[in-house]
Design an enzyme around this catalytic site. Sequence first.
Site, PDB file in Angstrom:
ATOM      1  N   ILE A 163       0.813  -1.205   0.000  1.00  0.00           N
ATOM      2  CA  ILE A 163       0.000   0.000   0.000  1.00  0.00           C
ATOM      3  C   ILE A 163       0.853   1.264   0.000  1.00  0.00           C
ATOM      4  CG2 ILE A 163      -0.243   0.094   2.514  1.00  0.00           C
ATOM      5  CD1 ILE A 163      -2.918   0.965  -0.131  1.00  0.00           C
ATOM      6  N   VAL A 164       2.010   1.244   0.650  1.00  0.00           N
ATOM      7  CA  VAL A 164       2.858   2.429   0.701  1.00  0.00           C
ATOM      8  C   VAL A 164       3.560   2.638  -0.632  1.00  0.00           C
ATOM      9  CG1 VAL A 164       4.755   3.581   1.888  1.00  0.00           C
ATOM     10  CG2 VAL A 164       3.168   2.143   3.175  1.00  0.00           C
ATOM     11  N   ASP A 190       8.923  -5.630  -6.249  1.00  0.00           N
ATOM     12  CA  ASP A 190       8.486  -6.353  -5.056  1.00  0.00           C
ATOM     13  C   ASP A 190       8.914  -7.805  -5.155  1.00  0.00           C
ATOM     14  OD1 ASP A 190       6.226  -5.594  -2.727  1.00  0.00           O
ATOM     15  OD2 ASP A 190       6.587  -7.733  -3.024  1.00  0.00           O
ATOM     16  N   SER A 197      -1.122  -7.342   2.472  1.00  0.00           N
ATOM     17  CA  SER A 197      -1.879  -8.484   1.962  1.00  0.00           C
ATOM     18  C   SER A 197      -2.909  -9.010   2.947  1.00  0.00           C
ATOM     19  CB  SER A 197      -0.910  -9.610   1.591  1.00  0.00           C
ATOM     20  OG  SER A 197       0.059  -9.155   0.663  1.00  0.00           O
ATOM     21  N   HIS A 237       0.469 -10.031  15.298  1.00  0.00           N
ATOM     22  CA  HIS A 237      -0.758  -9.514  15.903  1.00  0.00           C
ATOM     23  C   HIS A 237      -1.902 -10.441  15.527  1.00  0.00           C
ATOM     24  CE1 HIS A 237      -4.280  -7.016  16.439  1.00  0.00           C
ATOM     25  NE2 HIS A 237      -4.429  -6.827  15.151  1.00  0.00           N
ATOM     26  N   TYR A 251     -10.635  -4.995  18.614  1.00  0.00           N
ATOM     27  CA  TYR A 251     -11.427  -4.296  17.598  1.00  0.00           C
ATOM     28  C   TYR A 251     -12.188  -5.328  16.774  1.00  0.00           C
ATOM     29  CZ  TYR A 251      -7.576  -5.403  14.302  1.00  0.00           C
ATOM     30  OH  TYR A 251      -6.637  -6.035  13.535  1.00  0.00           O
ATOM     31  N   VAL A 270      -1.902   0.959   7.046  1.00  0.00           N
ATOM     32  CA  VAL A 270      -2.853   1.325   5.995  1.00  0.00           C
ATOM     33  C   VAL A 270      -3.546   2.642   6.335  1.00  0.00           C
ATOM     34  CG1 VAL A 270      -4.992   0.656   4.831  1.00  0.00           C
ATOM     35  CG2 VAL A 270      -3.226  -1.056   5.267  1.00  0.00           C
ATOM     36  N   ASP A 326      14.167  26.491  16.465  1.00  0.00           N
ATOM     37  CA  ASP A 326      14.676  27.774  16.949  1.00  0.00           C
ATOM     38  C   ASP A 326      15.960  27.513  17.707  1.00  0.00           C
ATOM     39  OD1 ASP A 326      13.401  26.538  19.111  1.00  0.00           O
ATOM     40  OD2 ASP A 326      12.745  28.438  19.980  1.00  0.00           O
TER      41      ASP A 326
END
Length: 876
Positions: free
Chosen positions: A73-74, A94, A106, A284, A318, A417, A608
Site C-alpha cells: 500500500i505504501v 516487489d 496483503s 498480531h 477491535y 494502511v 529555533d
Amino acid sequence: MLNAQQRHITQQCAPRGPPPSTANFFVNERFPAVDSPAVRRDHLLRNTNSLRIEQHRRHALANPRVVVIGAGIVGASLAEEITARGWTDLTVLDRGPLFTTGGSTSHAPGLVFQTNPSKTMTEFARYTTEKFGALEHPEGWVFNRVGGLEVATTRERWRDLHRKAGWARSWGIEGRLLDPAECAALHPLLDPERILGGFHTPTDGLAKAVRAAAAQARLATARGAQFRGHQHVRGIVERGGRVAGVETADGIVPADIVVCAAGFWGAELAKKVGLVLPLVPMAHQYAKTGPIAPLAGRNTELGEASLPILRHQDRDLYFREHVDRIGIGYYGHRPMPIDPADLPEPSAAASMPSMLPFTEDDFGPAWHESVELLPALGDSKVEEGFNGIFSFTPDGFSIMGEHRELAGFWVAEAVWVTHSAGVARATAEWIVDGTPGTDVHECDLYRFEDVARSAEFIRETSAQAFVEVYDIIHPHQYRTALRGLRTSPFHSRQAELGAYFFEGGGWERPAWYEANAELAQRLRAAGVPFPERDEWSGRFWSPISIAEAHWTRERVAMYDMTPLTRYELSGAGALALLQRLTTNNLDKSVGSVTYTLLLDENGGIRSDLTVARLGRHLFQVGANGPLDFDWFTRHLPDDGSVTLRDITGGTCCVGVWGPAARDLVQPLCSDDISHAAFKYFRALRTHLGAIPVTMLRVSYVGELGWEIYTSAEYGGALWDLLWTAGRAHEVIAAGRIAFNSLRIEKGYRAWGTDMTPEHSPAAAGLDFAVRMDKADFIGKDALKHSAPEKTLHSIVFDDPAAVVLGKEPVYVGDTCAGYVTSAGYSATIGRCIAYAWLPAAVEPGAVVEAEYLGQRHTATVHAEPVVDPAMARIRR
C-alpha cells in the site's frame, strides 16, 4: 537550496531497454481519475506550494529514474503521488506477486480511524480516507465509509473518549460522543448494559488495502510507471556517495532515487546501506467467527460491511464485519517480535509470509471479552485466524526521510494502511518539491537519539509500544524501561533532594523536588494559592512545582539545563553557514548571543536556536535535538571549512535564575557580572571559583540570571559550589514543570509543541527574529508571500482552578477555531496560561473557551508576555 539528492544527481541516463511485460499490467483497464474535491484540490495545489523550488528541481533533475522497493500500500501510493508530480520514470519492485505481495498489506484488516493525538497522523489518515474514497477497482469497493465507533466500559476510558472527541474537534474531524442506547442503535450487536458510552466518527471506514494498492498502481502505470513482481532485491548500487541502482536477482535496475517501502523487510534492506531503521516486526492476532445470526442477510458479498468499525480498547480489541461474520483483532496478547530472516520468500511460502499460524492460547481472553461485549458471538466460534505481521517503532510513529550519507536513498517505513496515502503524499512532496506540506518531524528518520538506535532499545521500546497500543496514555507519562541511560553530572545531588524524574531524549530530567515540599507548605500558609487538580491533570504533577516557580520569581533557583542540545560550529566557514541557514543576523561581535530560527524552503519553522559567538570562528548553538544536527550536517560546505560537533554529552549546564541570582554568583566570579558589564544576551568565558565556565546571560524563565556551562568533568563541583554559596540566599533546585510554567508566562515558545514547520515566524509571533534585510537565507523568499490565517496567542483562564494540558479545542463563539498547544499554571498571576492557535483576526481582550474533558472554560486572549511585559526583571 537543493537537498543532497538534487545536489549530486546527474542527468546522464544509461540506455534503458523495453519495459517488461508486467509494466503494462493495468494499462488497458479503465480507471477513472481521482475525483474527491479534497484530493483534487491537493493535486492542483501541491506543486504551487513551492513553485519556484519545483521548477528549479525539475530543470536540474530532468525526470530522474525512481525505483520504489515494495508494491504494498505504501509503495503503490508513492508511485501514484510521485508520478502525479511529473516524475514518471518510475519502477516499483516487489519480492512477491502483484499486488498480494505477502507483506502486511496483503492481510491488513483495513481499519482507518482518523482521530489521533498527533495532528500529523490525523492529517495522514484524513487524506487516506479522502483519497481511497475516490478510487475504484473492477472487483468492487476500495473504501467503505462505515464510520468508526469506540466504546468505553470504564470511567477512565469514558473520560479518554472525551479527550479524543476534543482531538477530533481540534484537528477538524467530524465526531460525536454517544450514550449507550445511541451506540447500540449504530451497532446492534452491542450490549448497551456493558458500556458507558462511545465516540462515533462517521467518516472513518474500511479500506481494501490490496485493491487500494492496485487502483493507485493503475494511475501510476497510466503515467508511465512500471510494476515488477517476483523481484528479490539483493542490494543498493552506490556511486560517488549516492544511489545508482538497485541490484536484483535478475540484474541491476538503474536509479537516481530509491525509496525503501519494503514494510517489515525494510530494516534489513536499510542495513545494507548502513542505515538503522528503529522498527520491529510484530505478530498480531486476527480471527474470524462463524456465521452470526443477526448479520444474516444484512450484507452482500460485494458490500461486505455496513456496521461501524468497533473498538473495545479497554480489552485491546477491535471488530469489523465480513459479510455475516465478525473479524476480531487483539492486542492484549504477549508481544511476538519476528525476525524477517526467519520468514520464507513469498514464492516459497505455503501461505503469505506475513501470516503466521494462529496461537489459540493467546486468544482465550479475547474471545471471552468479545462475547461479553457482543453476546451474539456466543452462538458462534472462531473458525479461522492467523497472527499477522506488521511494524512497530519505539514511539509509534512512521519512519520517513532521506539517508544522510547516501544521497537519493529514501525510506517510508512502519506505515499502517490508516496513514498510507498521507505518508506517501508527504514523502513525494519531500522528494520532488524538497519540503513536505505537512509537519513530519514526529516521523523523521533522524529524530532518534543515538541511544534509541541500539538494538536493545529498539527491541524493548517497540515491544512496549505494542503492549500500549490501546492503553490510555497520559501526555506526561514516560516510559519505565531502559531508564537512567543519560544522566547529568548533577544526578546524584538531585536524587538526594528527592527529584521526581521525567525522561526525554534518553535524559533523566527532574520534574520537581520533594525537598521543596516544606517550602510549598510555608507558601500555602502565607497565602500563596495552590488550586486543587482533578485526577487526570494531577497525574505526573505536584503542587510543589507551584512553590518552585514562585520561589524563582521571589528569590533564586537552580535548574538543570544539561539535557538541552548543544552543538559547536567552528571553522572559517562557520559564520557564513549560520548566516545562510538562519533568519537573524549572526555577524556580531564575539560574546554576542542571538535568538534565531531555522526555516525550510516554504518558510516554515524547522527549529529555533540560541547562538553564542565565542570566538571569531567559534559558535555554540543551543538546539532542539537530532533533527537540527541532521539539517546542519546536510548543509555543511564541501570544502571542510566548518566542523560540527555535538557537545551535549561532554558538557553540562546549570541555570541560575531569580532576583538574587547575581548576589549568589558574583562572589564566585572574578569578572564583573553587573548589568552594565555583562548585558543581556551576551556570553562570557570566565571562572567560578577554580571551575572554567561559559556564562550566557539568557533566561528562558524571564528572570535575572545565566545559563552556566562547563565540561562534564567539572559538573559535580559546579553544582556543589553554587549550592553551597546559595544557602545564604535560600536557593532551591527547581524542576521542569516550574520551568515550563515560567517560560509560558514570558511568552517563550517551545518548538515541536507550540510551533512546527507548518507555521511561519509571523504566525508564531517570532518575526522579531527575522532580518529580511540580510543576505539570502533558506526560506526568505517564501516569507515575502506569507500571510498567516492563524496566529499563536496566549490565553489566560478566568477560573483559577481551570486547567488544560494541550491539544484541547478552543472556541470563538460557537465555532471551534483552534487548539491549545501547551499550558502551565502561573504562580505569578494565579491562573493557568496556555498557548492556542487561533484566527489571526482575534485580538487581545477577546473571550474564548477551551474544552477540557467535555467541560468548557472561558479564557481571555492576552497581550504577550503575560508577566513582566517591560522585561524589567530580566534586565536588572
